[in-house]
Design a protein around this motif. Structure first.
Motif, PDB file in Angstrom:
ATOM      1  N   ARG A   1      -0.038  -2.987  10.004  1.00  0.00           N
ATOM      2  CA  ARG A   1      -0.101  -1.463   9.919  1.00  0.00           C
ATOM      3  C   ARG A   1      -0.470  -1.545   8.929  1.00  0.00           C
ATOM      4  N   GLY A   2      -1.607  -0.522   8.747  1.00  0.00           N
ATOM      5  CA  GLY A   2      -1.613  -0.130   7.178  1.00  0.00           C
ATOM      6  C   GLY A   2      -2.460  -0.831   6.076  1.00  0.00           C
ATOM      7  N   THR A   3      -2.461  -1.954   6.369  1.00  0.00           N
ATOM      8  CA  THR A   3      -3.245  -3.670   5.714  1.00  0.00           C
ATOM      9  C   THR A   3      -4.581  -3.725   5.424  1.00  0.00           C
ATOM     10  N   GLN A   4      -5.141  -2.534   5.863  1.00  0.00           N
ATOM     11  CA  GLN A   4      -6.146  -1.553   5.115  1.00  0.00           C
ATOM     12  C   GLN A   4      -6.925  -0.057   4.325  1.00  0.00           C
ATOM     13  N   GLU A   5      -5.650   0.097   4.058  1.00  0.00           N
ATOM     14  CA  GLU A   5      -5.052   1.481   3.674  1.00  0.00           C
ATOM     15  C   GLU A   5      -5.072   0.977   2.147  1.00  0.00           C
ATOM     16  N   ASP A   6      -5.410   2.159   1.012  1.00  0.00           N
ATOM     17  CA  ASP A   6      -5.689   2.359  -0.529  1.00  0.00           C
ATOM     18  C   ASP A   6      -4.172   1.626  -0.448  1.00  0.00           C
TER      19      ASP A   6
ATOM     20  N   ASN B   1      14.903   8.703 -17.953  1.00  0.00           N
ATOM     21  CA  ASN B   1      15.180   7.085 -17.910  1.00  0.00           C
ATOM     22  C   ASN B   1      15.147   7.275 -16.388  1.00  0.00           C
ATOM     23  N   SER B   2      14.967   7.722 -15.867  1.00  0.00           N
ATOM     24  CA  SER B   2      15.134   7.143 -14.471  1.00  0.00           C
ATOM     25  C   SER B   2      13.745   7.286 -13.540  1.00  0.00           C
ATOM     26  N   VAL B   3      13.189   5.858 -13.518  1.00  0.00           N
ATOM     27  CA  VAL B   3      11.986   6.118 -12.281  1.00  0.00           C
ATOM     28  C   VAL B   3      12.217   5.430 -10.571  1.00  0.00           C
ATOM     29  N   ILE B   4      11.175   5.918  -9.851  1.00  0.00           N
ATOM     30  CA  ILE B   4      11.453   5.854  -8.777  1.00  0.00           C
ATOM     31  C   ILE B   4      10.526   5.189  -8.339  1.00  0.00           C
ATOM     32  N   PHE B   5      10.385   4.561  -7.745  1.00  0.00           N
ATOM     33  CA  PHE B   5       9.131   2.778  -6.386  1.00  0.00           C
ATOM     34  C   PHE B   5       9.442   3.518  -5.487  1.00  0.00           C
ATOM     35  N   SER B   6       8.275   3.493  -4.448  1.00  0.00           N
ATOM     36  CA  SER B   6       8.187   3.849  -2.899  1.00  0.00           C
ATOM     37  C   SER B   6       7.114   3.319  -2.399  1.00  0.00           C
ATOM     38  N   ALA B   7       7.227   2.736  -2.082  1.00  0.00           N
ATOM     39  CA  ALA B   7       6.407   1.494  -1.005  1.00  0.00           C
ATOM     40  C   ALA B   7       6.852   1.454   0.113  1.00  0.00           C
ATOM     41  N   HIS B   8       4.729   1.157   0.902  1.00  0.00           N
ATOM     42  CA  HIS B   8       4.779   0.743   2.126  1.00  0.00           C
ATOM     43  C   HIS B   8       4.156  -1.172   2.150  1.00  0.00           C
ATOM     44  N   VAL B   9       5.668  -2.016   2.520  1.00  0.00           N
ATOM     45  CA  VAL B   9       4.690  -3.619   2.289  1.00  0.00           C
ATOM     46  C   VAL B   9       4.961  -3.775   3.818  1.00  0.00           C
ATOM     47  N   ASN B  10       3.557  -4.943   3.302  1.00  0.00           N
ATOM     48  CA  ASN B  10       3.456  -5.707   4.777  1.00  0.00           C
ATOM     49  C   ASN B  10       4.209  -7.114   4.274  1.00  0.00           C
ATOM     50  N   MET B  11       4.419  -7.550   5.952  1.00  0.00           N
ATOM     51  CA  MET B  11       5.753  -8.817   5.923  1.00  0.00           C
ATOM     52  C   MET B  11       4.794  -9.544   6.882  1.00  0.00           C
ATOM     53  N   ASP B  12       5.443 -10.424   6.985  1.00  0.00           N
ATOM     54  CA  ASP B  12       5.077 -11.296   7.898  1.00  0.00           C
ATOM     55  C   ASP B  12       6.293 -11.227   9.293  1.00  0.00           C
ATOM     56  N   ASP B  13       6.055 -11.464  10.357  1.00  0.00           N
ATOM     57  CA  ASP B  13       6.450 -11.074  11.812  1.00  0.00           C
ATOM     58  C   ASP B  13       7.973 -12.249  11.326  1.00  0.00           C
TER      59      ASP B  13
ATOM     60  N   HIS C   1       0.826  -1.043   0.061  1.00  0.00           N
ATOM     61  CA  HIS C   1       0.272   0.229   0.479  1.00  0.00           C
ATOM     62  C   HIS C   1       1.182   1.536   0.313  1.00  0.00           C
ATOM     63  N   HIS C   2      -0.005   2.450   0.100  1.00  0.00           N
ATOM     64  CA  HIS C   2       0.780   3.829  -0.099  1.00  0.00           C
ATOM     65  C   HIS C   2       1.761   3.520  -1.209  1.00  0.00           C
ATOM     66  N   VAL C   3       1.995   3.566  -2.639  1.00  0.00           N
ATOM     67  CA  VAL C   3       2.649   3.388  -3.624  1.00  0.00           C
ATOM     68  C   VAL C   3       2.671   4.731  -4.293  1.00  0.00           C
ATOM     69  N   HIS C   4       4.159   5.241  -4.340  1.00  0.00           N
ATOM     70  CA  HIS C   4       4.378   6.133  -5.044  1.00  0.00           C
ATOM     71  C   HIS C   4       5.020   6.121  -6.607  1.00  0.00           C
ATOM     72  N   ILE C   5       5.061   6.856  -7.735  1.00  0.00           N
ATOM     73  CA  ILE C   5       6.418   5.888  -8.863  1.00  0.00           C
ATOM     74  C   ILE C   5       6.188   7.609  -9.235  1.00  0.00           C
ATOM     75  N   TRP C   6       7.492   7.772  -9.874  1.00  0.00           N
ATOM     76  CA  TRP C   6       7.431   8.741 -10.666  1.00  0.00           C
ATOM     77  C   TRP C   6       9.345   9.321 -11.450  1.00  0.00           C
ATOM     78  N   SER C   7       9.053  10.184 -12.132  1.00  0.00           N
ATOM     79  CA  SER C   7      10.015   9.366 -13.253  1.00  0.00           C
ATOM     80  C   SER C   7      11.094  11.607 -12.473  1.00  0.00           C
ATOM     81  N   VAL C   8      12.541  10.660 -12.342  1.00  0.00           N
ATOM     82  CA  VAL C   8      13.414  11.966 -11.935  1.00  0.00           C
ATOM     83  C   VAL C   8      13.588  12.975 -13.556  1.00  0.00           C
TER      84      VAL C   8
END
Length: 302
Positions: free
Chosen positions: A287-292, A241-253, A231-238
Motif C-alpha cells: 500500500r502506498g508504494t507509488q505515493e510521494d 527542542n522537540s522534533v516529531i516524525f511520522s511516516a508510512h513505511v513499506n516492509m517485507d510481508d 512515504h507520507h512523511v511528516h516532520i514538525w516541532s512542538v
C-alpha cells in the motif's frame, strides 16, 4: 542537562528579583524622562515596562509548559513558551516602530534636555539592566521563551548605554539631536534582533519542518533491513527542542512482532542522527508504494 539549566534559570526567586528591578527602573526612568525632557530615557522606560511584563509572562508560560500531556492536549503544553516568545518579540517590534516615529519627529522639532539628570538616571538604569541580563543569560541559548525575555533585557542595557552616551554629548556640547538619534538606532537594533525570533516561532506554530532533509532520512531508512519504501512523511516541532516524525513505511510481508524489531533501529537512527524525539511509523507492505515522500492531498484515505 538543558532542562535542568532551564529550571534553574527560570526559578521563581530569580524572576521575582528581575521583575522588581525592572519595575523600579521603569518608575525612575519615567520620572527622569519627564523631568529631563529626554525621549531616549522615556523610550527606555517603555522598554523596561515591557520587560517586566515579559518576565512575568515568560515565567508563567514556562510553568504551563511543564504540565503533563492529557486528553485535551496530547502533545502537552510546551508551545506555551513559543507563544510567549512570539508575543514578546512582536511587542518589541511594535514599540520600536512607535519609537522610530517619535524619534524622527524629534529630529525636526528638537527640545531642550537636562543632560545631568538624563545621565544620572541612565547610569542607574544601566547597572540594574545589566544585573537582570546576567541573571537570564545562561539559559537564553536553548530556549526561545527565555531568549525573547533575555533580548528584552539586553536591548534595555544597550539602550541605557546609548542614553549615557547621549547624555554626555548633551552635557558637553548641548547636542540635543543625539537623543532622538540614539532612540532610533536602538529601536532599529531591537526590531532587527526580534525578527528572527518571530520568524522561528511562527514557523513552529505553523508546524513547519525543521532544517532536516527528509530525502536524507528516506535514504538512511532504506538502508535498514526489511524496509522497502518510505512515504507520507511528516516532520514538525512542538517547540525548538522537540522534533516529531511520522511516516508510512513499506516492509517485507512479516508478522507484527517481526515488524516491531525494525522500529527500534529506525527510532535510534532518527534520534541519534537527526535529533528527532518522537517517532510514529505505520507499517505497510504494498500500500502506498507509488505515493510521494510527502502526503498527497489528492489521496482520499491515508
Amino acid at each position: 542537562m538543558h532542562e535542568h539549566n532551564h529550571d534553574e534559570a527560570m526559578s521563581q526567586q530569580r524572576f521575582f528579583t528581575v521583575t522588581i528591578l525592572n519595575t523600579l527602573i521603569t518608575l525612575v526612568e519615567f520620572v527622569g524622562g519627564i523631568l529631563s525632557g529626554s525621549l531616549s530615557l522615556l523610550s527606555d522606560a517603555f522598554h523596561n515596562f515591557a520587560d517586566s511584563a515579559s518576565v512575568v509572562g515568560s515565567y508563567y508560560a514556562h510553568q504551563i509548559s511543564q504540565r503533563p500531556q492529557n486528553q485535551l492536549n496530547t502533545f502537552g503544553y510546551k508551545r506555551a513558551q513559543i507563544i510567549s516568545a512570539f508575543l514578546n518579540s512582536l511587542f518589541l517590534v511594535i514599540i520600536s516602530v512607535v519609537l522610530i516615529v517619535e524619534g524622527v519627529q524629534k529630529l525636526f522639532k528638537p527640545e531642550q534636555i537636562n543632560g545631568n539628570l538624563m545621565l544620572i538616571v541612565a547610569v542607574v538604569s544601566t547597572v540594574a539592566n545589566l544585573i537582570s541580563t546576567v541573571m537570564l543569560s545562561r539559559s537564553s541559548k536553548h530556549n526561545l521563551n527565555i531568549r525573547a525575555t533575555y533580548l528584552h533585557l539586553l536591548s534595555d542595557t544597550l539602550a541605557s548605554l546609548g542614553v549615557i552616551f547621549g547624555g554626555i554629548l548633551i552635557k558637553l556640547f548641548n547636542w540635543v539631536l543625539v537623543d532622538p538619534i540614539v532612540t532610533i538606532i536602538v529601536a532599529i537594533y531591537i526590531s532587527t534582533e526580534s525578527y528572527p525570533i518571530i520568524k522561528k516561532t511562527v514557523k513552529i506554530l505553523m508546524q513547519g519542518s525543521p532544517m532536516i532533509d527528509c530525502y536524507d532520512i528516506q535514504k538512511d531508512m532504506m538502508q535498514i533491513d526489511g524496509i522497502t519504501g518510505v512515504h507520507h512523511v511528516h516532520i514538525w516541532s512542538v517547540d525548538e527542542n522537540s522534533v516529531i516524525f511520522s511516516a508510512h513505511v513499506n516492509m517485507d510481508d512479516m508478522l507484527i512482532s517481526e515488524a516491531e524489531k525494525i522500529y527500534d533501529p529506525v527510532s535510534k537512527l532518527l534520534h541519534d542522527k537527526y535529533g528527532i524525539e518522537h517517532v510514529t511509523l505505520q507499517a505497510e507492505v504494498k500500500r502506498g508504494t507509488q505515493e510521494d515522500l510527502y502526503f498527497d492531498t489528492k489521496t482520499d484515505i491515508e
